[in-house]
Structure formats: structure tokens, C-alpha cells
Enzyme design. Structure first.
Site, mmCIF file in Angstrom:
data_model
loop_
_atom_site.group_PDB
_atom_site.id
_atom_site.type_symbol
_atom_site.label_atom_id
_atom_site.label_comp_id
_atom_site.label_asym_id
_atom_site.label_seq_id
_atom_site.Cartn_x
_atom_site.Cartn_y
_atom_site.Cartn_z
ATOM 1 N N PRO A 671 0.813 -1.223 0.000
ATOM 2 C CA PRO A 671 0.000 0.000 0.000
ATOM 3 C C PRO A 671 0.845 1.271 0.000
ATOM 4 C CG PRO A 671 -0.801 -1.555 1.643
ATOM 5 C CD PRO A 671 0.478 -2.127 1.103
ATOM 6 N N GLU A 743 1.115 3.577 -14.210
ATOM 7 C CA GLU A 743 0.687 4.558 -15.209
ATOM 8 C C GLU A 743 -0.754 5.003 -15.029
ATOM 9 O OE1 GLU A 743 2.933 3.772 -19.091
ATOM 10 O OE2 GLU A 743 3.060 1.885 -18.021
#
Ligand SMILES: Cc1cc2nc3c(=O)[nH]c(=O)nc-3n(C[C@H](O)[C@H](O)[C@H](O)COP(=O)(O)OP(=O)(O)OC[C@H]3O[C@@H](n4cnc5c(N)ncnc54)[C@H](O)[C@@H]3O)c2cc1C
Ligand code: SF4
Lengths: 776, 325
Positions: A671, A743
Site C-alpha cells: 500500500p 501509469e
């Protein structure tokens, strides 16, 4: 000592998860017909924990060495002179003063450069790495304004720079195509990307659009953008006889080694490229002329070379994102359902590359409709070859598509989120394949709730002093890729330590950290007993750190290598082991050894197996299976981006005050590093929305803002609090259940900002960046 | 960078003497000069470092005398500047970055050169300022950042300083020392418009040294507003330095200067004349702004600056009037 061993100090402090359950071996089972990667269901180990980057302390201390920081004995420093015309030939080259300047070792031009083959152009071979297919410095031809025309080597960088400034070049210019209008007038050609035409027609989209009771049809423009990673491109190169050693800043070490070998006509094994750290890549850290020039000059001078591009040099030598002019039209029923989606337009590239900015790719799978017309046409300009830049295609394509949806929602009087949800496809609308894992609706609902979307007003209704306040949202998407060629080697030693070697790359996104935790968990080893070797072309695998595919590729490779390892270990364990008689599918990694899955007491440690077999180590290497999953499913990362902007009613200045990204990217492996990737992508998206634009002078093809003072990217004050949340729903058809996270963050962000600006002001700007003059 | 000699002056007289050569340059923080030397746009044979000269800020006759070597950060943080000349503190802090302001000196800031991209592109572009008579590639090129007032066909560049805009509004004078002796000059008279000779940017004699800047007392509310393409670390598209005193519902005193619009910090004399003794209304502010910008001439990319300058002036005056009220 490898760099990760150096980083071991840092890792020691990290929590050592207690492994409660044997971790099954993963067969190639996420592939069609198989079972999901067992790691997905393992919820108590390292995977999924917010682990800090193991390279963090080294970087903070300045102890991480980047490509230009490996002093070599007898080293020379390079300076590069660039052309000032876009097309023609070098008429005269006066290098006398430069050659005689203090400290100069060599002046290399096309007149004395060693023979070199043309650069293998990216995607023309699995290991080709070149941004263009030109031969470097082999003749007097000029192909773009900024092309290297001479390289000076000197004893110091200052001497090289000074000598370079003494070079005088005269050109015979030829008519060049440097404006979009001229390029279009010369005619456009069909775009091709990854071997496929960027063209798709289903049904009759134009006819259905005409009939549609509700529609939007508009043109959106996005400008050129340049790569500006914090570390400018740099390489250090030395020849030892016929062997070339390269310290590079690279997202493809194996690709670069192979391509340099082709250029110098030697064997791939004679080139070794290493790249332990990369100060940002984003698609730009492949093979450009500087590494080739450095190798050529090192050969000619018979001295090691350090070639570090200046910031201006990066603008001149390394391509960026090309411009687009997109036409988007959507026809809809009164209930909002789309009948027709049209996304067509023009982008520009050069005659010496093959990368048309594929702005339609997100539209292929975004929304349900029965009629599609998608088409990218290419016009040709004399310029530095454009290239991949974070989320090529999607970053700018979602600007057109997601703004158009916002416009259509307005026309329909619908909430833009509801309009999107109404058009949620059940399967891939253009491929017909099922989605492997798509939870965009959940992401939208969670994001809207958390962001406070219900507070959004009608356009132009919220004002605080001089500031108009608005909210906008947009969908982001980026495909899951796994390129063929992945491989890994696991070395297990008698002291119960494992080293995983793979020719992958750490560009600052946390690859080494994440993969260390995955490998530890698969093997049932504590974190500090696992190290990762990467960033070296001699290691197994051809793995590009691009297309957000690296983690999937490494994951699949390690799974394959672990299977080979376990098979070998069971053989070595023999009949005297508690594991005797068991097959590879019956055991898993557990407590520093192997155990029977349903009977964990039947366990033997790696140390015990190896010492009984009289072995110091076991080495297992294997290749990842071909990416069959991609043919069976439509696979993507998704996001719902929410943003709040403030637009000054007096000056038109736009400041983004709040962003929330709600992501659906499979299982989140770490995370902490994932959140940084999401945030970083969003910040780059804010730049794309508000300020990034290459000033390409259409009179002569020269880039006029080749510096970070003039080429604007967001500074701290432009970046508001950014909250990121995610669904964390694993994709059963990928290694670890994960999707790429590198991305996705930039996609959708441009449209979310533009939609928020519309909501604030009632002004629709279809032309990026959203500078104040367009809003006054 | 072209090789050069370096010396460090310990007094103004010594500096002036060392800089006797044509090709000598004074070195302040170097944040502009060294960049230009790297680009080989400046090629001094001798650098005379003047950062060792007076860096004092002294109160004098109700005003301030500021040594030319005072760093931008030190000036912006000075208590008297913050209290009595907020326009100056804000202007400085609106410029560059903290690191650059820590290095930059008052003298260097005043004499920093334009950021016109064609001026900087030594190898690939034509520029009359860099190479007199060569032509000006900005005229029909990228000129979004360029001037709208006082331009000439030879040059349309702007002076990039924020600090100087405040100094222009503050009626600052510049103390000079040269081979001919000492003199003082109004800051507004120091920089030139480009005319036919954009390469000559000031009225300074060769080798003349800035030793100090003097501020007269200020008894008006003042502020600075900079409009730019990102929230920080960008040059002004338009900036406004303003000081205002309202008495009995009328403008008693006003000072206005504009940045980002001309080859020099632009004192808005016409607007001041229009405002003086007039009403404190948005209409009056707008009329004054119109008067100032009446002669503005747009280029290909910068027509928006005309309206932007007007609006920003009105907004800043409104803000000061609100404060005064
Ligand atoms: C990336 C970047 C962004 C910037 N952004 C801004 C901005 O937003 N706003 C802004 O206002 N400025 C900005 N600046 C410019 C900055 O303010 C100037 O570079 C700085 O003020 C120059 O001061 P210096 O002391 O470093 O001058 P130097 O570079 O040392 O000198 C500049 C010139 O002054 C001359 N000189 C120096 N001292 C004297 C003296 N005592 N007498 C006579 N001549 C002297 C030098 O010979 C030289 O010609 C920016 C600069 C950079 C690099
Ligand atoms: S505007 Fe002035 S500085 Fe810019 S190119 Fe023209 S002459 Fe040179």
C-alpha cells in the site's frame, strides 16, 4: 556486495511476518483453465503490508549510486553539440579551436566516428531499444533540430563544455516540415501500434450518431510534452578489448545491451549494461543517441567516457509525448445509453520512428456501444522521434473521451457518474472477451462518497471571493500487460538464504522492495533472508520496466523458477526426508523450508535438505509462460478521479484544491509504494492538465523551452492534498492477483481537472494545458 | 563557459578599479550571470565578486539604505521591510525559489537579464539583444511572456524582476560608484526601453557599480500581486505593485508599477495621474487602468496580458482601498 545487501541493514528493521500457513506453489494457474495464484489468498505475510522502500535510506544518505556516479580510471567527460536546423546537411564543420582547447582528448564528428549499424528501433525486435532507427553520426545528414553533430571528450566536464562552444557548424538547409498544418497538408497515413492498425470500425457509427437524439461532437487538443525525470539521462562507458561495459540509467538493460551489440556488430554477451538505480524513467530511459555516442567516443579515444546530458540535452536528444488533435463524438438514447462512439484524429511522428500516440486505446474497452469508429491518422514532422511517456495513449486519449462524456452528461441533464455507470459494459465492447476483473462501478461509488460528490453544484454557482469553485471527475484506465521474455533465477544456499536474480529495474517505484516481500512469502523465508539482484543485463530475463508490466512479469518468472527449485529440492530430499514421496503440487514454502500443504508437520528446512544432500546451494532458473491470459480476458487497471478546482474570476488562474483517486487495480501488493505511484501519476496528470507544453517553434522545429525554468511541471504549491483509496479486489488471472499501478494515476486526471474547471466557470476548454489566458 | 579570471573586492573603490576592463563583470549571487556564462551568452574575461561589499540595511531619514550585496531573502525578512514596505517583501518572496533568493543580491536582481527564450538560445536563434543587428526571433515566435508596452521592432523582451517592480513603485533611488565618481539615480530611470539598441539595457556607464538602494519613507498601504502560470517558481505574466492612501473618500496618494509587461519595471504614471484625488470606485480604477494600457500593443501570443494587467490593477487597488477603508 550487491546493492540490496547494502540495503539489508534497512530491511532488518522491517517487521518479520509470522507465516502461519504453508504457501502453495503456484502452478501456471492464473492462465486460462487454471487456479488463481495461491499468494492471493495469503493474507498474513509480507504481501499487502505497507513496507517502506529498502532503497530509501540509501537514497536519503546519498549512498545510492546512479549511472553517472561510477568513477572509472582514466575517465573522460563528454559534451555534445546539437544541430540548429531541422533538415539538410552539414556543409562545414570547424573543430580546430575545439580540438586545441585545453584538456581536450577527442572531437568526434561524422568524419571520424567509428562505423556503426543503424539503431534497432523499439518493437521491431523483442530486445530492440532504440527511439529511432537512424545510424548515429555516420553521415552529414540532419534529421531534426537538436540532433547531435559533434562530441567533445576532455579531462574535465568544464573543459569539454568550453571546447564544445568553440565548434562552428554551417549547414545547407533543405525544406523541412515543422508545422502541423504543413504536415497535414502533405497527407496523413494510418497509425499502427504494436503491429496492429489503430483503426477499428464496428457497425455504422456515423449513421447512428446522426440519428441519436442526444449527442456530443467536439475536437480536443493536447500538446507536445517532454520527458523531465529528475535524473537527466547519463551513461558511463568503457571498452575492455571488444567488450563494452555500460553504467546506464535504463528501463531495459537487456534491451539496451542487445541493441548496442547490434550497433557495434558484436555479440550480445560482449555488452554488459547495469543500472542499479534509475532517477525516473516514464518511458524515456531506453536507448537514445547519447549511449551510442559515448560508446563510439570511448572506442575512438580508447578511454572511458562519462556522458551526462544537460537538461537541454535531454530535450534535444530524447523524444517526448507527441501532440494530438482528437475528434470525439458520442450518440446517446434519452436514457443515456450510448449508441455510437467515434474517436478519431491526428497525431504526429517522424519518418524514423514508429510510434503514433495511440490515443484511442482507452476508448476500445471503456464503454458499451454497438457502433464504434476509432482511427488514429499520422502526419510526419521533422523532429526528434517522439516516444512513450507515462500512459502513452491513455493519458491524452482519456482527456478527449472523458471530457466528451462530461459534456454529454450536461446535455442529457444527467449526473456524469450515473451516465458512466449506465454505459458500463458487461464484456469488452470491441473485443468481445470477458473482463478478468473490473470493479470500476465500486470504485466510483466509494470515491463519490468519500469525496463528497453530492456537494457538486451547477456550473458557475459556487464562488468564494474572487475564486470560482467546481468539482469534476473522470475515469482512468490502463491495460494489464505481461510481455513475453520474463525469466528468473533463484539461488538457495545452505544457510537458508535465497537470492532472486532477474534483469528488472528499480526506477524509484519500489520494485525491489515489493519483489523481495513476494519472494520471501512464496519461499516461506523471513525478509532478511531474501535478496533481489536486478538492473544487470547478464541476469536472466528480458523485462522492460514499461507498460506497468514489470511486477507481473517478475511475478510470473519467479513462480516458474520456484517450481523448478522445489522439484529439485524434493529430489535432493530423497527417502530420508519427512517429505519423502511427495510431489511438487503437494508441498509449499513454509518456515524456511518445505511442508506438506495439508499436513504442515511434515516439514523439512531448506538448510536440512541441502546439508543432507551435501550441497552448498541449489540454483533454479526458468522462464515465465507466454502471456496467454491476455488473449482470454480483457485486462485493465481502472480509476475514478475526482477533483476540486478554484479558478480566479479576475485572472483566470486555476488552482487544484483537492484530488481523490479511487483505484481498482487488483490486489495492492504494498500500500505504501502503490499509493506513491498513484499520487505521482496524479501529480503528473495535474501538470498535463494545467501547464506542461513543449514550445516547438513551427518555423524551424526548435524546442524553445528546453529547461525546467521554462518548461513547467507542478511545483509543491501546485499540488493539493491527494487522497487515494482502492478496491483491493484480486484479479484471479494475474500473478499475485495484481495489476500495474505505475501509469494508471495520470490517466483520467487531465479530464477530471477540465471537467471541474467547467463546473467552476461554465467554460469548456478543449485544448490543454488549461492556462489562464484560455479562462479569462 | 569561457575561462575567466576571478577576484574578490573588499571595497567599492577596489571593485571599480578591478573592473577597469571592458570585459569585466561584477558577480553577485551568480544566479543569473553564471547561467548566462554557462550558455556562453556572457563571456567576461574578469569576474569581480562584489558579495563582500556592504550587506547592511540601515534606517535613514525615515527610509532605508540597503547595501547592494544584501541577499534577497535577508531583505524580504527584514523587520522594517515587512512592517513598512510589505509591497517589497511580497514582491521578493513572489520571485524565484528560496534557494535562489538565498543567493541573489539586490544589485544582481536589479541587473538580471531577460528570460526571453530566443535570447538564451545562443546557438539556434536570432536575437538583437545578444547579437546586435541579427534580428529578433521572438517577434513572430513564442512571445506569450513578452512585452506589451514600450516595445520596439528590435526587441519585445521583458525585464523579469519582481523586486524591481516594487522598487519602482516605492520611488527607490540607486546609489552608484564608477570611475567618474559617485551618483544617484531614480530606479525608474535606470533601465532603458529597447529602442534600436536592446543590447544596452541601462543607463549605467561601463564598470559602474551599484552600491546601495535607498527607499524613501512610505506612509501608504501597499501590496504586490503576481499572476503566473503555476503557483510558485514562475516568472510574472503580469504583476502589480501598488501603494494607496485614501482620505475623505478620495485617493490622496497612489503609486502603481507593473511587471511582466515591458523591457523595464513599468511605473504606471498615467494611471496614477488619473487616480489622484479621484473617487475610490471600481469604475475609477478601471478607467485608470485603461489609461495606462491605452498604448499597449499585443504580439502573437500575449494579447491577453492587456486585459489581465487591467483586471489585476483594479483588483489590487480594490484590495488596498478595502484595507484603507
Ligand atoms: C530558475 C529561476 C527562476 C527565477 N524566477 C524569478 C522570479 O520569479 N522573479 C524574479 O524576480 N527573479 C527570478 N529569478 C531571477 C533572480 O531573481 C536573479 O537571478 C537574481 O536576482 C540575480 O541576483 P544575483 O545576485 O544572483 O545576480 P548575478 O547573477 O550575480 O548578477 C546579475 C547581473 O548583475 C550584475 N551585478 C551584480 N551585482 C552588481 C552590482 N553590485 N553592481 C553592478 N552590477 C552588478 C552582474 O554583473 C550581472 O550582470 C529567477 C532565476 C532563476 C534561475
Ligand atoms: S525579444 Fe529581445 S531578447 Fe528576445 S529575441 Fe528579440 S531581441 Fe532578443
Amino acid at each position: 556486495m550487491n546493492i540490496l545487501e547494502q540495503a539489508g541493514e534497512a530491511a532488518k528493521g522491517a517487521a518479520q511476518g509470522v507465516l502461519k500457513k504453508a504457501i502453495e506453489l503456484a502452478p501456471d494457474s492464473w492462465l486460462p483453465g487454471g487456479r488463481p495464484d495461491p499468494l492471493i489468498h495469503h493474507q498474513h505475510g509480507h504481501v499487502g503490508k505497507p513496507m517502506s522502500r529498502i532503497d530509501g535510506p540509501l537514497k536519503v544518505k546519498g549512498a545510492a549510486r546512479f549511472s553517472a556516479e561510477f568513477p572509472l580510471v582514466g575517465m573522460t567527460y563528454a559534451a555534445v553539440a546539437f544541430s540548429t536546423i531541422a533538415k539538410g546537411r552539414i556543409a562545414t564543420l570547424d573543430i580546430k579551436a575545439a580540438a586545441e582547447a585545453p584538456g581536450v582528448v577527442l572531437v568526434m564528428t561524422h568524419l571520424n566516428a567509428p562505423p556503426m549499424k543503424p539503431t534497432p528501433l523499439f518493437m521491431t525486435h523483442s530486445k530492440a531499444a532504440g527511439g529511432d532507427n537512424l545510424a548515429v553520426m555516420q553521415d552529414d545528414r540532419i534529421h531534426w533540430n537538436g540532433q547531435p553533430v559533434a562530441v567533445v571528450l576532455a579531462e574535465t566536464q568544464e573543459q569539454a563544455d568550453h571546447a564544445k562552444s568553440l565548434i562552428r557548424v554551417e549547414y545547407e538547409a533543405e525544406p523541412a516540415t515543422t508545422s502541423l498544418a504543413a504536415a497535414k497538408a502533405q497527407g496523413t497515413g494510418p497509425g499502427q501500434f504494436m503491429g496492429e492498425p489503430l483503426k477499428l470500425e464496428i457497425g455504422d457509427a456515423e449513421a447512428r450518431l446522426v440519428e441519436a437524439p442526444h449527442k456530443i461532437s467536439a475536437t480536443y487538443r493536447t500538446p507536445r510534452q517532454n520527458h523531465n525525470a529528475i535524473e537527466p539521462h547519463a551513461a558511463m562507458l568503457v571498452w575492455n578489448g571488444e567488450e563494452l561495459r555500460v553504467h546506464d540509467s535504463s528501463q531495459g538493460v537487456a534491451h539496451t545491451a542487445w541493441s548496442l551489440a547490434k550497433i557495434f556488430d558484436i555479440d550480445e554477451k560482449q555488452v554488459n549494461v547495469t543500472s542499479p538505480y534509475v532517477g525516473g524513467g516514464f518511458g524515456s530511459k531506453c536507448l537514445w543517441q547519447h549511449q551510442v555516442l559515448g560508446a563510439a567516443a570511448a572506442k575512438l579515444a580508447a578511454r572511458p567516457v562519462r556522458i551526462a546530458l544537460s537538461r537541454e540535452g535531454v530535450f534535444r536528444v530524447v523524444g517526448g509525448r507527441s501532440l494530438t488533435e482528437q475528434h470525439v463524438a458520442i450518440g446517446a438514447q434519452p436514457d443515456g445509453r450510448f449508441t455510437s462512439i467515434i474517436h478519431t484524429g491526428v497525431t504526429v511522428m517522424t519518418r524514423h520512428n514508429a510510434f503514433p500516440e495511440p490515443f484511442i486505446v482507452a476508448t476500445r474497452s471503456g464503454y458499451a456501444a454497438d457502433n464504434f469508429k476509432l482511427d488514429v491518422e499520422v502526419a510526419y514532422i521533422d523532429m526528434v522521434a517522439n516516444t512513450f511517456m507515462r500512459a502513452p495513449g491513455e493519458a491524452v486519449g482519456t482527456f478527449g473521451l472523458e471530457c466528451a462524456i462530461d459534456e454529454l452528461a450536461e446535455e442529457l441533464g444527467m449526473d456524469p457518474i450515473e451516465l458512466r455507470i449506465r454505459n458500463e459494459p458487461e464484456k469488452d465492447p470491441t473485443e468481445g472477451t470477458p473482463f478478468s476483473s473490473r470493479h470500476i462501478v465500486e470504485a466510483y461509488r466509494a470515491g463519490a462518497e468519500r469525496f463528497g460528490w453530492s456537494q457538486r453544484t451547477a456550473p458557475g454557482m459556487r464562488r468564494e471571493g474572487e475564486w470560482l469553485v467546481g468539482m469534476g471527475c473522470a475515469t482512468g484506465t490502463y491495460p494489464y500487460y505481461r510481455m513475453p521474455g520474463g525469466a528468473a533465477r533463484i539461488t538457495l544456499t545452505r544457510d537458508g538464504r535465497a537470492t532472486v536474480a532477474v534483469a528488472a529495474h528499480e526506477m524509484g517505484m519500489g520494485t525491489a522492495t515489493v519483489n523481495m516481500s513476494i519472494a520471501a512469502e512464496r519461499l516461506g523465508l523471513p525478509l532478511d533472508h531474501v535478496s533481489i539482484e536486478y538492473g544487470d543485463s547478464t541476469l536472466p530475463g528480458v523485462i522492460l520496466a514499461g507498460g506497468s508490466q514489470q511486477t507481473a512479469s517478475i511475478g510470473a518468472s519467479v513462480i516458474a523458477a520456484q517450481r523448478v527449485l522445489v522439484t529439485e529440492l524434493l529430489k535432493l530430499a530423497g527417502n530420508d526426508s519427512p517429505l519423502a514421496g511427495l510431489g511438487a503440487d503437494q508441498v509449499g514454502g513454509y518456515d524456511a523450508g518445505l511442508a506438506k500443504l495439508d499436513e504442515p508437520e511434515r516439514h523439512e528446512s531448506y538448510a536440512s535438505i541441502l546439508s543432507r544432500a551435501g550441497r552448498d546451494e541449489v540454483v533454479a532458473q526458468a522462464s515465465a509462460p507466454p502471456p496467454l491470459e491476455l488473449q482470454h480476458w480483457s485486462m485493465h487497471s481502472y480509476s475514478a478521479i475526482f477533483c476540486e478546482v478554484r479558478v480566479n474570476a479576475v485572472t483566470g488562474e486555476t488552482r487544484v484544491s483537492r484530488v481523490l483517486g479511487s483505484f481498482d487495480c487488483g490486489r495492492i501488493l504494498n500500500p505504501k509504494t502503490a499509493a506513491s505511484q498513484f499520487r505521482g501519476g496524479i501529480i503528473m496528470g495535474l501538470g498535463l492538465a494545467l501547464m506542461e507544453e513543449t514550445e516547438f517553434d513551427e518555423r524551424n522545429g526548435r524546442i524553445m523551452n528546453a529547461s525546467l525554468a521554462d518548461y513547467h511541471v507542478p511545483v509543491h504549491l501546485d499540488v493539493p492534498p491527494i487522497e487515494v483509496i482502492w478496491t483491493d479486489i484480486p484479479d484471479p488471472h494475474t500473478p499475485m492477483g495484481a495489476h500495474g499501478v505505475g501509469e494508471i494515476g495520470i490517466t483520467g486526471t487531465g479530464a477530471a481537472v477540465a471537467n471541474a474547471v467547467y463546473n467552476a466557470t461554465g467554460k469548456r476548454i478543449r485544448d490543454l494545458p488549461l492556462t489562464l489566458d484560455k479562462l479569462m | 563557459m569561457t575561462p575567466f579570471q576571478y577576484s574578490r573586492a573588499t571595497s567599492a573603490a577596489e571593485a571599480v578599479q578591478s573592473a577597469g576592463l571592458e570585459a569585466a563583470k561584477y558577480l553577485g549571487g551568480g544566479t543569473n550571470l553564471v547561467d548566462l556564462m554557462r550558455e556562453t551568452i556572457e563571456r567576461p574575461a574578469v569576474l569581480v565578486d562584489v558579495t563582500g561589499l556592504s550587506a547592511n540595511i540601515d534606517e535613514r531619514e525615515g527610509g532605508l539604505l540597503i547595501g547592494a550585496a544584501v541577499r534577497n531573502t535577508a531583505l524580504a525578512e527584514h523587520r522594517v521591510v515587512r512592517e513598512r514596505y510589505p509591497v517589497l517583501a511580497r514582491a521578493i518572496l513572489a520571485g524565484a525559489s528560496a534557494q535562489i533568493r538565498n543567493m541573489a543580491t539586490v544589485g544582481g536582481n536589479i541587473l538580471q537579464r531577460t528570460r526571453c527564450a530566443y535570447f538564451y538560445d545562443d546557438e539556434g536563434s536570432r536575437c538583437n539583444k545578444r547579437t546586435p543587428g541579427q534580428g529578433c526571433d521572438a517577434l513572430d515566435g513564442f512571445n506569450r511572456m513578452h512585452a506589451i508596452l514600450g516595445t520596439s521592432p528590435a526587441c519585445v523582451a521583458t525585464h523579469p524582476s519582481d523586486m524591481c517592480v516594487a522598487l519602482a513603485a516605492l520611488d527607490a533611488t540607486v546609489h552608484l560608484e564608477g570611475r567618474q565618481g559617485r551618483r544617484t539615480l531614480a530606479l525608474t530611470d535606470l533601465h532603458r526601453l529597447p529602442g534600436d539598441h536592446p543590447e544596452i539595457e541601462t543607463v549605467l556607464e561601463p564598470g559602474e557599480l551599484i552600491t546601495a538602494v535607498e527607499l524613501p519613507p512610505l506612509t501608504m498601504a501597499s501590496t504586490y500581486r503576481k499572476v503566473r502560470d503555476r503557483a510558485s517558481y514562475a516568472f510574472a505574466l503580469v504583476s502589480v505593485a501598488a501603494a494607496l492612501r485614501v482620505e475623505d473618500g478620495a485617493v490622496k496618494a497612489v503609486r502603481l508599477a507593473l511587471g511582466g509587461v515591458a523591457h523595464k519595471p513599468w511605473r504606471a504614471w498615467k494611471a496614477e495621474a488619473a487616480l489622484k484625488d479621484g473617487p475610490v470606485t471600481a469604475e475609477a480604477f478601471r478607467a485608470a487602468a485603461e489609461a495606462e494600457l491605452a498604448d499597449a500593443a499585443p504580439l502573437r501570443d500575449n494579447a491577453f496580458k492587456i486585459e489581465l494587467a487591467k483586471r489585476t490593477m483594479v483588483s489590487v487597488l480594490g484590495e488596498l482601498a478595502g484595507e484603507a477603508a
